[in-house]
Design an enzyme around this catalytic site. Structure first.
Site, PDB file in Angstrom:
ATOM      1  N   TYR A 266      -1.768  -0.951  10.844  1.00 47.86           N
ATOM      2  CA  TYR A 266      -1.731  -1.318   9.420  1.00 47.86           C
ATOM      3  C   TYR A 266      -0.605  -0.521   8.450  1.00 47.86           C
ATOM      4  O   TYR A 266       0.058  -1.714   7.870  1.00 47.86           O
ATOM      5  CB  TYR A 266      -3.025  -0.613   8.658  1.00 47.86           C
ATOM      6  CG  TYR A 266      -3.143  -0.748   7.065  1.00 47.86           C
ATOM      7  CD1 TYR A 266      -3.779  -2.276   6.391  1.00 47.86           C
ATOM      8  CD2 TYR A 266      -2.817   0.776   6.350  1.00 47.86           C
ATOM      9  CE1 TYR A 266      -3.776  -2.500   5.157  1.00 47.86           C
ATOM     10  CE2 TYR A 266      -3.177   0.412   4.973  1.00 47.86           C
ATOM     11  CZ  TYR A 266      -3.788  -0.974   4.554  1.00 47.86           C
ATOM     12  OH  TYR A 266      -3.221  -1.268   3.119  1.00 47.86           O
TER      13      TYR A 266
ATOM     14  N   SER B 201       1.004  -1.306  -0.153  1.00 49.61           N
ATOM     15  CA  SER B 201       0.191   0.025   0.536  1.00 49.61           C
ATOM     16  C   SER B 201       0.683   1.307   0.028  1.00 49.61           C
ATOM     17  O   SER B 201       2.186   1.066   0.385  1.00 49.61           O
ATOM     18  CB  SER B 201      -0.526  -0.132   1.534  1.00 49.61           C
ATOM     19  OG  SER B 201      -1.564   1.078   0.551  1.00 49.61           O
TER      20      SER B 201
END
Length: 270
Positions: free
Chosen positions: A160, A147
């Site tokens: 995350y 990501s």
């Protein structure tokens, strides 16, 4: 460019919906025999029915397994012992508000460990199984779906973002370990995407505020990702296209890379 993967078998984890589903469908369209994965048999069966209807000429199968555990990974590889392509896509995030260090301090160990088990260790365990077999054949592709949060750490999702950075380290390290073998390992870095998790979150924000989903997405970008150059969410198909390329014969000179599909969110040139 004509991508032909008709002689290849591809495993795509976390692929009953979202980016994984987009990647699995893209690989199937390129001719690969695709094995999808979800945590429950019901989810896998539903996705298989939809994908086979949309791609009647494709060869698509599915395995239900919780890849956040070593036992789940063993269950998966027992049913799919060999693959030419591995897309480590499965992952999740805990979406929270961020109001300061107190919110970060409140993230419990359980959340950190759960995200590491799913987002990081699933890919470590699967790569540990499939990579040596790819090296033995002299060809293989491994892609970690990371990501832009790996390099643009979101304070509202610090745990995350940290797991996504870890994926970059694992993918680069594995790429160096298989140098010169015909096997490549890369990471793909999506930005804000209409995936299942973020899409559901945007839908709830829209409902709560009496606005459209598109307006909710624009509000998200303005507040949290104002540097987006495309000024919209990406689709799962757009991210899937990059994954398919990284898995192709044509990507043979690309390894150890972090390939951004972030819409220009991250403001650096490299």
């Amino acid at each position: 460019m004509q991508i032909d993967l008709s002689r290849r078998t591809a495993v795509v984890t976390g692929s009953t919906a979202g980016i994984g589903r987009g990647a699995a469908e893209g690989l199937a369209r390129a001719g690969a025999s695709v094995i999808i994965n979800g945590r429950t048999q019901a989810r896998v069966d539903e996705a298989l029915q939809q994908m086979r209807a949309a791609l009647p000429q494709a060869t698509i199968s599915g395995i239900a397994a919780d890849l956040a555990t070593a036992e789940g990974v063993n269950t998966f590889i027992a049913q799919a012992p060999d693959a030419d392509i591995l897309v480590n896509n499965v992952g999740t995030a805990f979406l929270r508000d961020y109001n300061g260090i107190e919110d970060i301090a409140a993230i419990p160990d359980e959340d950190w460990l759960a995200l590491f088990q799913l987002n990081v260790m699933s890919g470590v365990r699967l790569s540990r199984h499939y990579l040596p077999r790819m090296v033995g054949k002299g060809w293989g592709r491994v892609v970690f779906v990371s990501s832009e949060s790996a390099v643009n750490i979101p304070m509202e999702m610090l745990d995350y973002g940290t797991t996504k950075t870890a994926q970059l380290a694992v993918s680069r390290g594995l790429a160096e370990a298989v140098a010169g073998t015909g096997v490549t390992v890369n990471a793909v870095l999506p930005g804000p995407t209409r995936s299942e998790i973020l899409g559901n979150y945007m839908a709830k924000q829209a409902e709560d505020n009496g606005i459209t989903v598109e307006e909710a997405e624009q509000g998200f970008l303005q507040a949290l990702r104002p540097t987006s150059l495309i000024q919209r969410f990406a689709t799962v198909e757009e991210v899937g296209n990059m994954i398919v390329y990284a898995c192709s014969e044509q990507a043979s000179a690309t390894s150890g890379a972090a390939l951004r599909v972030d819409g220009g969110v991250v403001r650096f040139v490299a």
